[in-house]
Design an enzyme around this catalytic site. Structure first.
Site, short mmCIF file in Angstrom:
data_model
loop_
_atom_site.label_atom_id
_atom_site.label_comp_id
_atom_site.label_asym_id
_atom_site.label_seq_id
_atom_site.Cartn_x
_atom_site.Cartn_y
_atom_site.Cartn_z
CB CYS A 107 -4.86 34.44 12.96
SG CYS A 107 -4.96 35.97 12.07
CD GLU A 108 -4.03 28.57 14.98
OE1 GLU A 108 -3.25 28.21 15.89
OE2 GLU A 108 -5.26 28.46 15.03
NE ARG A 120 3.79 15.18 5.54
CZ ARG A 120 5.08 15.01 5.75
NH1 ARG A 120 5.95 15.87 5.27
NH2 ARG A 120 5.50 13.97 6.42
CD GLU A 156 -2.52 -1.20 2.74
OE1 GLU A 156 -3.52 -1.91 2.83
OE2 GLU A 156 -2.08 -0.51 3.68
N PRO A 157 1.71 1.46 -1.01
CG PRO A 157 2.66 1.58 -3.14
CD PRO A 157 1.84 0.67 -2.25
N GLY A 158 2.04 4.94 -0.51
CA GLY A 158 1.35 6.22 -0.69
C GLY A 158 2.34 7.28 -1.10
NE ARG A 159 5.02 9.11 3.94
CZ ARG A 159 4.67 9.95 4.90
NH1 ARG A 159 5.16 11.15 4.92
NH2 ARG A 159 3.83 9.56 5.82
CE1 TYR A 219 1.37 14.22 11.44
CE2 TYR A 219 1.73 15.10 9.25
CZ TYR A 219 0.93 14.44 10.15
OH TYR A 219 -0.28 13.99 9.75
CE1 TYR A 248 -1.02 10.60 4.23
CE2 TYR A 248 1.31 10.51 3.65
CZ TYR A 248 0.13 9.87 3.96
OH TYR A 248 0.10 8.50 4.02
N1 LLP Z 1 -1.64 1.93 4.52
C1 LLP Z 1 -2.19 2.29 5.69
C2 LLP Z 1 -3.02 1.33 6.42
C3 LLP Z 1 -1.97 3.58 6.21
O1 LLP Z 1 -2.51 3.92 7.38
C4 LLP Z 1 -1.17 4.50 5.48
C5 LLP Z 1 -0.95 5.85 5.99
C6 LLP Z 1 -0.63 4.07 4.25
C7 LLP Z 1 -0.88 2.78 3.79
C8 LLP Z 1 0.23 4.97 3.40
O2 LLP Z 1 1.37 5.35 4.05
P1 LLP Z 1 2.55 6.07 3.22
O3 LLP Z 1 3.07 5.07 2.24
O4 LLP Z 1 1.95 7.24 2.53
O5 LLP Z 1 3.54 6.51 4.23
N2 LLP Z 1 -0.31 12.60 7.40
C9 LLP Z 1 0.92 11.95 7.78
C10 LLP Z 1 0.94 10.47 7.45
C11 LLP Z 1 -0.21 9.68 8.00
C12 LLP Z 1 -0.17 8.26 7.52
C13 LLP Z 1 -1.48 7.62 7.58
N3 LLP Z 1 -1.50 6.27 7.06
C14 LLP Z 1 2.08 12.69 7.09
O6 LLP Z 1 1.86 13.70 6.44
O7 LLP Z 1 3.23 12.28 7.24
#
Ligand code: LLP
Length: 434
Positions: free
Chosen positions: A358-359, A316, A277-280, A320, A387
């Site tokens: 305003c923060e 972000r 499940e790659p995202g970022r 974070y 994100y």
């Molecule tokens: N699979 C599951 C079950 C997840 O909870 C997530 C991210 C992903 C895949 C994708 O993760 P990635 O490959 O993108 O790292 N908003 C935060 C990150 C929150 C992650 C939530 N879950 C940020 O900006 O770093």
């Protein structure tokens, strides 16, 4: 890495100067490179191809319909976490069987929607959720596959505390030592086939080592489950693979695969299906946020650059303490192609780069070394494709920026800039009969 690069001091997205895009689209705006997206997907798939995996792009990172469509066209499945995300994935043409549905708080409406869409697999995070899914699947007379999300008690120390998930006591999943009992209790349900294990150890994960530890733990769990008569035929190893917030910061796809593939290959040869499940790592470097300098000022010992974007468009750094590399879109003389955040070169000075909200937490960088900038100069904030826009808000009654996609020399608006009218679109007063 990506198709954002400087030519003679000017930033280009693929074949188009970013300055020209902003002149036409206005500031601030998100700009995505279609070929970076595609290439990341292809390279990621290639690195893991020996596992013949189902890659499910995590659309929580970036859910513009046109971006999802690009990845679906590449053959990607979709990782979802809400009914809305399933809706978007289906609208973008994703095959329902290639959709996974995770999340600890699935509502009945979302579960029924997912059942009606006949999505591929539910990732289950608690006993009560399993029972609820079984009840609703029976009601709809459906048979579905489910994977138990297990917390392997593994973390990457470099992951920010707010995005660690794989530790015991996190709100996600079920403790690894309770997994066998879970399968013994629910493994024979007639409507929900508990046939998989899901993990997601946190995000971002910078090196393969935490995956290695977690996967080994799960493989021995799978062996134990087998001895107790439970066949696990799906293993979803989640997301987290980092993006390059600075050049070369993250392990490469090949580095991750070199560790993960040999562990899983023997299981794949025996018929196990692997999901990633790659995202970022797919979307992060595919997008930048471009903003205009409004003002400069000094306060105390600080120099400030005030820009027309901030925490309302990219939260972000505020949430974070994330570092996003940033550099002027037109940068005469001084280059930082290495995208090194704390470079203190000649001609650079430390600035706090702040937004209009305003923060006090509305900053995109603190004490960041940058060339001198003046009113109307454009600043590019890199690795903003994940994100970024998805976490934007209308706080302070601000409008969300436009999203632009570049494909070689073609430029498309893929989401219009919001207007003041959009701010009141849902503020409708009507009588609620109670
Ligand atoms: N699979 C599951 C079950 C997840 O909870 C997530 C991210 C992903 C895949 C994708 O993760 P990635 O490959 O993108 O790292 N908003 C935060 C990150 C929150 C992650 C939530 N879950 C940020 O900006 O770093």
């Amino acid at each position: 890495m990506d198709y954002f690069h400087y030519k003679e001091g000017k930033l280009f997205c693929e074949e188009v100067p970013v300055e020209a895009i902003v002149k036409a689209a206005g500031s601030p705006c998100y700009i995505y490179s279609a070929n970076t997206l595609r290439e990341h997907y292809r390279k990621f798939y290639k690195a893991f191809s020996a596992l013949d995996p189902l890659i499910c792009f995590s659309i929580k990172t970036c859910n513009n319909l046109h971006i999802i469509q690009e990845l679906v066209a590449e053959g990607s499945g979709i990782d979802t976490v809400s009914g809305g995300e399933i809706f978007l994935a289906r609208k973008a043409g994703a095959d329902a069987r290639n959709i996974v549905f995770a999340g600890i708080g699935k509502t009945d409406e979302e579960i029924l929607f997912a059942l009606d869409q006949e999505i591929g697999i539910f990732n289950i995070e608690s006993a009560e959720e399993f029972e609820n899914l079984a009840r609703l699947a029976k009601m709809r007379n459906k048979k579905v596959d489910a994977a138990l999300r297990v917390t392997p008690d593994v973390v990457d120390e470099k992951t920010h505390a707010k995005t660690k998930t794989g530790y015991k006591g996190s709100k996600f999943g079920v403790d690894i030592d309770k997994a066998i009992q879970f399968f013994n209790t629910y493994g024979k349900d007639t409507h929900v086939s508990l046939c998989g294990i899901h993990i997601h150890i946190g995000s971002p994960i910078y090196s393969p080592a935490p995956y290695e530890i977690a996967i080994k733990k799960i493989l021995s769990l799978i062996e134990e489950l087998k001895q107790q008569g439970h066949a696990v035929r799906i293993f979803d190893i989640g997301g987290g693979y980092s993006a390059d917030y600075e050049k070369g910061k993250s392990a490469s796809y090949e580095d991750f695969a070199a560790v993960i593939v040999p562990l899983l290959k023997p299981y794949v040869e025996k018929g196990m299906k692997i999901i990633l499940e790659p995202g970022r790592t797919i979307s992060g470097n595919s997008g930048i946020l471009v903003s205009k300098v409004l003002y400069r000022k000094e306060g105390g010992h600080k120099k400030f650059i005030i820009i027309d974007t901030g925490m309302h468009h990219l939260i972000r750094p505020a949430l974070y303490d994330a570092n996003h590399f940033m550099w002027p879109v037109v940068s005469d003389g001084i280059s930082n192609e290495g995208r090194v955040v704390d470079e203190k070169g000649e001609g650079l000075q430390a600035y706090d780069v702040v937004g209009p909200i305003c923060e006090s937490s509305d900053y995109l960088a603190k004490d960041r070394y940058l060339p001198e900038m003046k009113k109307d100069d454009l600043l590019a904030i890199f690795t903003a494709g994940a994100y970024g826009m998805v976490m934007s808000s209308n706080y302070n009654a601000t409008c969300k920026p436009a999203e632009i996609m570049v494909d070689k020399q073609q430029v498309f608006v893929i989401r219009e800039r919001e207007t003041y009218e959009d701010l009141i679109r849902s503020d409708k007063k009507s009588t609620l009969t109670v």
